[in-house]
Scaffold this active site. Structure first.
Site, PDB file in Angstrom:
ATOM      1  CG  ASP A  51      -0.189  -0.255   2.502  1.00  0.00           C
ATOM      2  OD1 ASP A  51       0.963   0.211   2.653  1.00  0.00           O
ATOM      3  OD2 ASP A  51      -0.749  -0.941   3.376  1.00  0.00           O
ATOM      4  CG  ASP A  53       1.579   4.064   4.397  1.00  0.00           C
ATOM      5  OD1 ASP A  53       0.363   3.930   4.561  1.00  0.00           O
ATOM      6  OD2 ASP A  53       2.395   3.138   4.520  1.00  0.00           O
ATOM      7  CG  ASP A 133       8.481   1.215  12.640  1.00  0.00           C
ATOM      8  OD1 ASP A 133       8.881   1.847  11.645  1.00  0.00           O
ATOM      9  OD2 ASP A 133       7.626   0.304  12.557  1.00  0.00           O
TER      10      ASP A 133
HETATM   11  P1  ATP Z   1       3.697  -2.627   5.132  1.00  0.00           P
HETATM   12  O1  ATP Z   1       2.616  -1.646   4.734  1.00  0.00           O
HETATM   13  O2  ATP Z   1       4.448  -3.223   4.014  1.00  0.00           O
HETATM   14  O3  ATP Z   1       3.216  -3.629   6.117  1.00  0.00           O
HETATM   15  P2  ATP Z   1       4.835  -0.294   6.355  1.00  0.00           P
HETATM   16  O4  ATP Z   1       6.242  -0.026   6.823  1.00  0.00           O
HETATM   17  O5  ATP Z   1       4.291   0.591   5.301  1.00  0.00           O
HETATM   18  O6  ATP Z   1       4.807  -1.814   5.940  1.00  0.00           O
HETATM   19  P3  ATP Z   1       2.565   0.552   7.878  1.00  0.00           P
HETATM   20  O7  ATP Z   1       1.909  -0.134   9.017  1.00  0.00           O
HETATM   21  O8  ATP Z   1       1.821   0.748   6.621  1.00  0.00           O
HETATM   22  O9  ATP Z   1       3.916  -0.259   7.628  1.00  0.00           O
HETATM   23  O10 ATP Z   1       3.083   1.939   8.446  1.00  0.00           O
HETATM   24  C1  ATP Z   1       3.579   2.976   7.608  1.00  0.00           C
HETATM   25  C2  ATP Z   1       4.754   3.667   8.266  1.00  0.00           C
HETATM   26  O11 ATP Z   1       4.362   4.248   9.502  1.00  0.00           O
HETATM   27  C3  ATP Z   1       5.906   2.732   8.640  1.00  0.00           C
HETATM   28  O12 ATP Z   1       6.766   2.531   7.548  1.00  0.00           O
HETATM   29  C4  ATP Z   1       6.584   3.503   9.757  1.00  0.00           C
HETATM   30  O13 ATP Z   1       7.387   4.532   9.271  1.00  0.00           O
HETATM   31  C5  ATP Z   1       5.392   4.140  10.470  1.00  0.00           C
HETATM   32  N1  ATP Z   1       4.909   3.283  11.577  1.00  0.00           N
HETATM   33  C6  ATP Z   1       3.924   2.357  11.506  1.00  0.00           C
HETATM   34  N2  ATP Z   1       3.709   1.775  12.692  1.00  0.00           N
HETATM   35  C7  ATP Z   1       4.562   2.349  13.551  1.00  0.00           C
HETATM   36  C8  ATP Z   1       4.828   2.187  14.949  1.00  0.00           C
HETATM   37  N3  ATP Z   1       4.161   1.310  15.678  1.00  0.00           N
HETATM   38  N4  ATP Z   1       5.788   2.983  15.495  1.00  0.00           N
HETATM   39  C9  ATP Z   1       6.465   3.882  14.764  1.00  0.00           C
HETATM   40  N5  ATP Z   1       6.267   4.075  13.456  1.00  0.00           N
HETATM   41  C10 ATP Z   1       5.341   3.323  12.847  1.00  0.00           C
HETATM   42 MG    MG Z   2       2.298   0.606   4.525  1.00  0.00          MG
END
Ligand code: ATP
Ligand code: MG
Length: 415
Positions: A51, A53, A133
């Protein structure tokens, strides 16, 4: 100050047009806006992002002014969902790290144990990068200039395939223990090594997973199980002694669980449908069986029948909220096992037509693989599905009829 990287390998044609449109619209309204997080990480690694962001200087209310049909969601972490056709783009406002310990007294941002309960203090892009994170999740992409912004040496970690928490791992896990599961999920999915301190703080922080709401834990575990690399992730959960924290009612059935994880990963690779409920069924199967046996031995005919499946699932739900549809799935798959084993002549057709037959059959095959039931039983059910109706009838007729068992009354009770 971030490093601006122009020589990167992001294939522009793999970026969602909708995500770029969201960035452009917010920029037109004079808000600083970028693509961020997992999509930038995955594009740089040559993977297809799950996805997209977006991070922006606009507050959720301001985003909503630009996209009136968008929805503000979340409480702990407010973000905006902007729908573009079939895609939903998640837009979050730049935030800053709430200084650990400083605000715990007013109870507004942290619970007693240092867990962040609100993370809605807005900030600028520099601050936003540091509150993310992992370093590899803190990259920003500017689609207009086609450059990547790196604040925390993310590119270096991406090159060396290292998963490193930003800041002090102990504190960062304590603020939000879900980061432990995220560390495991990303390490498994990306095949990255955990940086030493990021790894060392996992086991001591594990217990704090209990502070997370069962609903959020389910969401995160669902991602772990549905990542296509559930086997590797589960091995890490075991390594850090987290299985007993997450599944306190799961008794040891390592072979069956491994088989369920393996089959799920394989199905994802083949593009077949999967459900986390199948893995949950395997995780709790031994518990279900031992409780069923215990009940049979202690059988009191006066007592109302107890649904063991429901009891086992309910016990698990105090840690992880298993949504109803998944709970029904687990219960049906378990209940059908006995019927598949009994092969009662009259119940073969109804079984073949049962909406969960396929799942229950797949589960039976796992039990064949782990030698819990004999191979002949699995083979019988495999073959019966492939036969034409006449041959099916012959097969069913060939089964030994089940004699109705009458309960014999003890002699003393005879009149
Ligand atoms: P994917 O969507 O592939 O599972 P993602 O890294 O995009 O991985 P998301 O849950 O979509 O994960 O979150 C988007 C972004 O928000 C992350 O890349 C990170 O930078 C931030 N993020 C998400 N969850 C947390 C958290 N619990 N603590 C700190 N930052 C976070
Ligand atoms: Mg994501």
């Amino acid at each position: 100050m971030p490093r601006h990287i122009a020589s990167h390998k992001i294939p522009i044609d793999r970026i969602s047009r909708s995500a770029i449109r969201v960035v452009e619209s917010l920029r037109k309204a004079h808000y600083e806006t970028y693509l961020v997080g997992g999509c930038v990480r995955d594009l740089l690694l040559g993977l297809d992002p799950k996805d997209f962001d977006v991070a922006t200087s606009a507050t959720p209310e301001e985003v909503k002014k630009v996209f009136p049909r968008a929805r503000i969601i979340g409480r702990r972490f407010r973000i905006v969902h902007v729908r573009m056709g079939r895609e939903i783009i998640e837009v979050s406002t730049f935030r800053k790290q709430v200084d650990h310990g400083k605000v715990s007294n007013n109870g507004e941002h942290e619970s007693r144990h240092g867990v962040l309960v609100r993370d809605n203090v807005y900030g600028n892009i520099d601050q936003d990068a540091f509150r993310r994170d992992f370093t590899v999740n803190a990259l920003y992409y500017d689609p207009a200039k086609n450059t990547v912004l790196d604040f925390v040496n993310s590119m270096q970690d991406l090159d060396s395939r290292t998963l490193r928490l930003i800041g002090n791992p102990k504190v960062r896990y304590q603020e939000d223990p879900v980061r432990i599961l995220r560390a495991i999920r990303f390490a498994a999915k990306l095949d990255f090594s955990l940086e030493k301190k990021t790894e060392k703080a996992i086991s001591p922080g594990g217990k704090s997973l209990n502070a997370i709401s069962p609903a959020r834990l389910f969401d995160e575990l669902n991602k772990v199980f549905m990542s296509g690399t559930a086997q590797q992730a589960f091995a890490l959960l075991q390594k850090f002694n987290l299985v007993e924290v997450l599944f306190p009612v799961s008794s040891d059935s390592p072979d069956l669980v491994t088989a369920a994880l393996q089959s799920t990963d394989r199905r994802i690779a083949e593009g077949k449908p999967v459900t986390p409920a199948f893995i949950i069924a395997a995780l709790l199967w031994n518990q279900y069986q031992s409780q069923s046996i215990a009940l049979k031995n202690a059988a009191n005919p006066e007592e109302k029948p107890i649904d063991i499946a429901q009891t086992v699932i309910k016990d698990q739900q105090s840690t992880i909220a298993i949504p109803k549809r998944h709970a029904f799935f687990v219960r049906d798959v378990w209940h059908l096992q006995a019927r598949l084993e009994n092969r009662n002549r009259r119940s073969i057709y109804p079984l073949l037509e049962h909406r969960r037959f396929r799942a229950a059959y797949d589960f039976l095959l796992l039990r064949v693989r782990t030698a819990e039931v004999g191979p002949a039983l699995g083979q019988w059910w495999t073959e019966i599905q492939a036969l034409d109706p006449d041959e099916q009838q012959d097969r069913i007729r060939a089964l030994t009829p089940h004699r109705k068992r009458r309960r014999r009354r003890p002699k003393s009770e005879n009149p």
